[in-house]
Design a protein around this motif. Structure first.
Motif, PDB file in Angstrom:
ATOM      1  N   HIS A 109       0.696  -1.665  -0.094  1.00  0.00           N
ATOM      2  CA  HIS A 109      -0.110  -0.344   0.005  1.00  0.00           C
ATOM      3  C   HIS A 109       0.932   1.583  -0.304  1.00  0.00           C
ATOM      4  O   HIS A 109       1.510   1.744   1.217  1.00  0.00           O
ATOM      5  N   ILE A 110       0.311   2.271  -1.017  1.00  0.00           N
ATOM      6  CA  ILE A 110       1.236   3.331  -1.272  1.00  0.00           C
ATOM      7  C   ILE A 110       0.215   4.458  -1.117  1.00  0.00           C
ATOM      8  O   ILE A 110      -0.340   4.415  -1.942  1.00  0.00           O
ATOM      9  N   ASP A 111       1.099   5.434  -0.260  1.00  0.00           N
ATOM     10  CA  ASP A 111       0.534   6.914  -0.490  1.00  0.00           C
ATOM     11  C   ASP A 111       1.565   7.573  -1.038  1.00  0.00           C
ATOM     12  O   ASP A 111       2.333   8.148  -0.369  1.00  0.00           O
ATOM     13  N   THR A 112       0.899   8.478  -2.239  1.00  0.00           N
ATOM     14  CA  THR A 112       1.584   9.942  -2.413  1.00  0.00           C
ATOM     15  C   THR A 112       0.717  11.245  -2.143  1.00  0.00           C
ATOM     16  O   THR A 112      -0.530  10.983  -0.878  1.00  0.00           O
ATOM     17  N   GLU A 113       1.242  12.695  -2.759  1.00  0.00           N
ATOM     18  CA  GLU A 113       0.709  13.283  -2.351  1.00  0.00           C
ATOM     19  C   GLU A 113      -1.214  13.596  -2.790  1.00  0.00           C
ATOM     20  O   GLU A 113      -2.156  14.362  -2.148  1.00  0.00           O
ATOM     21  N   SER A 114      -1.516  12.905  -3.898  1.00  0.00           N
ATOM     22  CA  SER A 114      -2.565  12.564  -4.738  1.00  0.00           C
ATOM     23  C   SER A 114      -2.695  11.426  -5.041  1.00  0.00           C
ATOM     24  O   SER A 114      -4.159  11.386  -5.674  1.00  0.00           O
TER      25      SER A 114
END
Length: 756
Positions: A109-114
Motif C-alpha cells: 500500500h502506497i500513499d503519495t501526495e495525490s
C-alpha cells in the motif's frame, strides 16, 4: 432524410464525451451518496512532509531485518518506508544501497501526495522515485477516481503510466460506468489524465469508443468538451447542444455551445465570464444565422427576423473603496425571440429588457448615484411602456443628530433629479426634481416604542407635451406620522415556548394637493398587504403623494422557542381608519368615489414554521362587499434540499371582473432508492386551463445521474409550448454545461436545490 439525421445524431453521440472534461461541480455534494467504507475503495492518508533539512531522508522500519553482505538488507513483517510526501507499507522489502532500489512484495500500500495504490509486487527507486507495480488498484481522492491495472509505472518526472486499465468514479465493486484504456497517463505536474484507445461502458455494456481523451485530476478548471444536452421542443423540434469549456485564464473562462435545432437550424451560444481585481462580469451571446421557420416568400407574415440573436452583458466594478459602477445591457433581434428560444414560462413571458449604467459613491451613511436607464419592450401588445431615465441623479443618507435618553434624533434626506424620455414623442416628457428631508425621534423601552416623524415632500417638474411646455406648479407637502407599539410576553412554564402580543398604532397625516396635472412617470398603485398599513405613501414612485388623515390599528402575535429564538408561529391583523376621504388617484380619470370608504380592507396574515413544515396564509377582506378580495395560501414541506413539496392557492379580485384564481402544486420527491419524481401543476381556475405542467424522473447513483423532464407552459400570447429535456452527469467528469433543465426545475419547484 431520416437516414441523414440518424447518421448526424449518431456522430454527435459518438463524440459527446469530453476530449478534455471541464470540471466545475461541488465534489462533496456530488459524492455524498458514495459509501465511504466500501471494501474495494482504497483509503488515502496524507504522507509525511519532512522539513527542508530532512527532505532527502528515508526512514525504514520492520519487525525483522537481515543484512546480506554490505549493500543489501532484507526487511520483513510490517515494513514501513517513509520519505518526503511518500509512505510505503508492505510485507517484505529488499533494499540495495548501491542502486537505492527497493524490491517489495506482499500487501503493498502506497500513499503519495495525490493518490493511493495497492499492489502484489513491485520496485521503487529511492533516488528519483521511479517505480513499477503489478496487479494494482489505485485511488485519486481529488478526482474521486478509482481503477485497476496489471501494470502501473511511475516516472521520475512525476507521471504515472497505467497499462490496460479500467477506471471510474464509482466504487470498484459497483462500477455502474467505467472507462477502459490501453494506456492512461496521470500527469501530476499538469493535474491531468490522458487516456488512449478508450471504451466507455455503462453497466458493463460497451457503448462508445474514443481514440483519445483527457480529464482533470482535481477540481481545477480545464478546457474541453462538457457533456451535451438533448431535448425536444414544440417550437424548435429535436435539440442537441455540445458545449465546449474554454479556460482562457485563471480569471476568465467561456462556454461555447453549438446548438442544433431541427426546426430552426444551428445556433452558436457563448457564455463568457471574467474577474479582475476591481471588476467582474458576464457576457452572453446567442446567434442563429438562418431561422428555418422564416418564410422568404411571405416575410410580412413572420414576426421574427431571419437572422436572430440575443445579447446579455452585466458588469460590476469597484473603482475605489467608495466608488462603484454597474453596467447592464440586454437586447434581442426580435420580439418573438424569447418565446421561441426560451425554456420556461419565466423566460418566455418577459415583457421588457433593461439597459442601464449606474455609478454609485458611498461615504459614511450617505450615497450618491448617477443612473441612465432604458427599456426595450418586446411585448408589442403593451401600450403603457416605461420611461427612460436620461439620466437620474440621487443623493440619500441619514445621520444621528442628537442622542437622548432611550433614543436619538435622526435626520434623513432623499433627493433626486431625473430627465424622463419616451419612445413615443406624443407622450409627456421632461425633468423632475424631488427632495424629502425628514426628522424622526425613535424612543423605545423593553416593552414599548414610540416614533414621531416629520418630513416635507418637495417636487418641481419641467414638462413638455408635443413641444409645448406645461404649466405645473411646484408641489410641497408635509408628512407627519406617529408610530407606537407595545410588547407583551407570556412564558409557558411546562415548555420553552414564549407567546408575544404586539399591539401597534400608526397615525399618518398628509394634506391633499391636486396632482392630476403631473404625469405618472414611474408611479403606480401599491398592492395592499400588511406592510401597507405602515407606509407613508400608498403609491410607488413620487409622482403621486397620497393624501392621508388616518389611523392604523394592528395586532401581531408570535410563538417563539426561548431556547434558540426560533419563530414557530406568527399572526397579524390590521386595518386603516380614514378620518378624511382619500382624494388623490393615479389618473385624473379615476373615480374619487372608489376611495371614499371610511376604512380600508382588513388584512390578516398567518404563518407557521414547524421543523420541516412551513405554511403561509394571507387574506384581504372587503367590509363593503363582505367578500375576500385577495387570498393566498402556501403550504410547503422540505425534508431536504432534494425532497420538497409545495401546495398553493391564490385569488385576486379585479374590479374589472378579470379575476385571478390559481392553484399550484410542485414537488421533488425521492420515491425509491436513487430515484426521484419531479413535478409541477399550475392551473387557472378562472380560465379553466393549465398554465404550466412539468413532470420529471431523476436517477442518481453514487457516481452518475440522469434526469428526464417534460414541461408544457403558455406564453403571454396564450400559446402553448412544450419542452422535453435530458440531462446526464458522470460525477467527477463534469456535468451538463447547459443549465436550462436545472434552472427550469428551480423556477418551477420552490426550495428544490439539486447538486447538478
Amino acid at each position: 432524410m431520416i437516414l441523414k439525421h440518424l447518421c448526424l445524431y449518431s456522430i454527435l453521440l459518438a463524440t459527446w464525451p469530453p476530449l478534455l472534461w471541464a470540471n466545475n461541480l461541488d465534489y462533496n455534494a456530488l459524492f455524498r451518496q458514495c459509501p465511504a467504507d466500501s471494501a474495494t475503495l482504497l483509503t488515502h492518508h496524507a504522507p509525511p512532509a519532512f522539513s527542508a533539512s530532512a527532505i532527502d531522508t528515508t526512514d525504514i522500519s520492520a519487525e525483522q531485518v537481515i543484512n546480506s553482505g554490505k549493500t543489501t538488507s532484507i526487511f520483513s513483517g510490517n515494513v514501513l518506508i517513509e520519505r518526503h510526501l511518500l509512505r510505503l507499507q508492505t510485507d517484505q522489502a529488499t533494499y540495495s544501497r548501491d542502486t537505492q532500489r527497493v524490491d517489495i512484495s506482499g500487501n503493498i500500500h502506497i500513499d503519495t501526495e495525490s493518490m493511493a495504490l495497492s499492489a502484489n509486487k513491485g520496485w521503487l527507486n529511492l533516488l528519483n522515485n521511479e517505480g513499477e507495480f503489478n496487479a494494482s488498484t489505485y485511488y485519486i481522492p481529488e478526482a474521486h477516481l478509482s481503477g485497476s491495472t496489471p501494470v502501473i509505472r511511475v516516472t521520475a518526472d512525476n507521471r504515472t503510466i497505467l497499462t490496460d486499465t479500467q477506471f471510474t468514479t464509482c466504487p470498484l465493486n459497483q462500477p455502474d460506468w467505467s472507462l477502459g484504456a490501453s494506456t492512461l497517463i496521470l500527469d501530476q505536474n499538469e493535474a491531468t489524465g490522458t487516456a488512449k484507445h478508450t471504451v466507455f461502458r455503462l453497466k458493463g455494456v460497451p457503448l462508445l469508443y474514443f481514440p483519445w481523451i483527457q480529464f482533470p485530476l482535481g477540481d481545477e478548471r480545464r478546457s474541453g468538451f462538457l457533456i451535451p444536452s438533448i431535448g425536444i421542443s414544440s417550437s424548435r423540434g429535436l435539440e442537441l447542444a455540445a458545449p465546449i469549456y474554454w479556460n482562457i485564464a485563471p480569471n476568465q473562462d467561456a462556454i461555447i455551445t453549438p446548438r442544433y435545432m431541427r426546426e430552426r437550424g444551428t445556433m452558436l451560444a457563448t457564455d463568457y465570464r471574467y474577474l479582475t481585481r476591481s471588476s467582474q462580469g458576464v457576457f452572453n451571446f446567442e446567434y442563429l444565422n438562418n431561422d428555418a421557420q422564416f418564410d422568404e416568400q411571405a416575410p410580412d407574415k413572420i414576426l421574427f427576423d431571419k437572422q436572430r440573436y440575443l445579447i446579455h452583458f452585466k458588469n460590476q466594478s469597484k473603482i475605489t473603496d467608495n466608488l462603484s459602477l454597474s453596467l447592464l445591457a440586454n437586447t434581442v433581434s426580435d420580439d418573438e425571440y424569447l418565446r421561441d428560444m426560451g425554456s420556461n414560462i419565466g423566460v418566455s413571458n418577459v415583457t421588457h429588457l433593461e439597459k442601464n449604467a449606474n455609478l454609485k459613491y458611498t461615504f459614511d451613511n450617505w450615497n450618491a448615484g448617477l443612473l441612465t436607464q432604458s427599456f426595450e419592450t418586446i411585448d408589442t401588445t403593451l401600450t403603457n411602456r416605461p420611461y427612460q431615465r436620461l439620466p437620474q441623479i440621487t443623493l440619500r443618507g441619514k445621520e444621528e443628530l442628537l442622542e437622548i435618553d432611550n433614543g436619538y434624533l435622526q435626520g434623513s434626506l432623499e433627493s433626486e433629479w431625473v430627465e424622463f424620455a419616451h419612445e413615443n414623442a406624443a407622450k409627456k416628457q421632461g425633468s423632475r426634481f424631488f427632495a424629502y428631508p425628514k426628522l424622526s425621534l425613535p424612543i423605545e423601552g423593553n416593552a414599548w416604542f414610540i416614533k414621531p416623524t416629520a418630513g416635507y415632500y418637495y417636487s418641481q417638474y419641467d414638462i413638455t407635451e408635443n413641444d409645448d411646455k406645461l404649466d405645473i406648479e411646484d408641489r410641497g407637502l408635509s408628512v407627519l406620522s406617529l408610530d407606537s407599539g407595545l410588547f407583551f410576553e407570556k412564558d409557558y412554564a411546562s415548555s420553552s415556548l414564549i407567546q408575544t402580543l404586539e399591539p401597534r398604532l400608526y397615525y399618518l397625516n398628509v394634506p391633499f394637493e391636486d396632482q392630476a396635472a403631473i404625469p405618472p412617470f414611474d408611479t403606480s398603485e401599491q398592492s395592499f398587504s400588511f406592510s401597507s398599513l405602515f407606509r407613508e405613501n400608498r403609491f410607488t414612485g413620487i409622482d403621486r403623494i397620497g393624501d392621508a388623515n388616518q389611523l392604523t390599528l394592528a395586532l401581531s402575535s408570535r410563538m417563539l422557542n426561548s431556547d434558540n429564538g426560533h419563530e414557530l408561529m406568527n399572526f397579524s391583523i390590521g386595518r386603516i381608519f380614514y378620518f378624511d376621504k382619500q382624494r388623490v388617484t393615479l389618473t385624473d380619470t379615476a373615480d374619487p368615489a372608489d376611495t371614499s370608504a371610511n376604512a380600508s380592507d382588513i388584512i390578516a396574515e398567518l404563518g407557521f414554521n414547524l421543523n420541516r413544515w412551513k405554511a403561509r396564509a394571507t387574506t384581504q377582506w372587503n367590509r363593503q362587499t363582505n367578500e375576500a378580495d385577495k387570498r393566498n395560501i402556501l403550504l410547503s414541506y422540505a425534508a431536504s434540499e432534494k425532497a420538497v413539496f409545495n401546495m398553493g392557492y391564490r385569488f385576486f379580485r379585479d374590479p374589472r371582473d378579470d379575476n385571478l384564481e390559481q392553484t399550484d402544486v410542485s414537488f421533488a420527491w425521492p420515491f425509491a432508492r436513487n430515484y426521484a419524481l419531479l413535478g409541477r401543476w399550475n392551473y387557472s381556475l378562472t380560465e379553466q386551463r393549465n398554465l404550466q405542467t412539468l413532470i420529471g424522473l431523476e436517477y442518481e447513483s453514487c457516481c452518475w445521474a440522469l434526469r428526464l423532464v417534460s414541461q408544457r407552459y403558455i406564453t403571454d400570447d396564450t400559446e402553448d409550448r412544450t419542452n422535453f429535456m435530458f440531462q446526464l452527469v458522470l460525477k467527477g467528469f463534469g456535468g451538463s454545461a447547459n443549465k436550462k433543465t436545472t434552472n427550469s426545475l428551480k423556477f418551477a419547484i420552490p426550495g428544490y436545490q439539486p447538486d447538478f
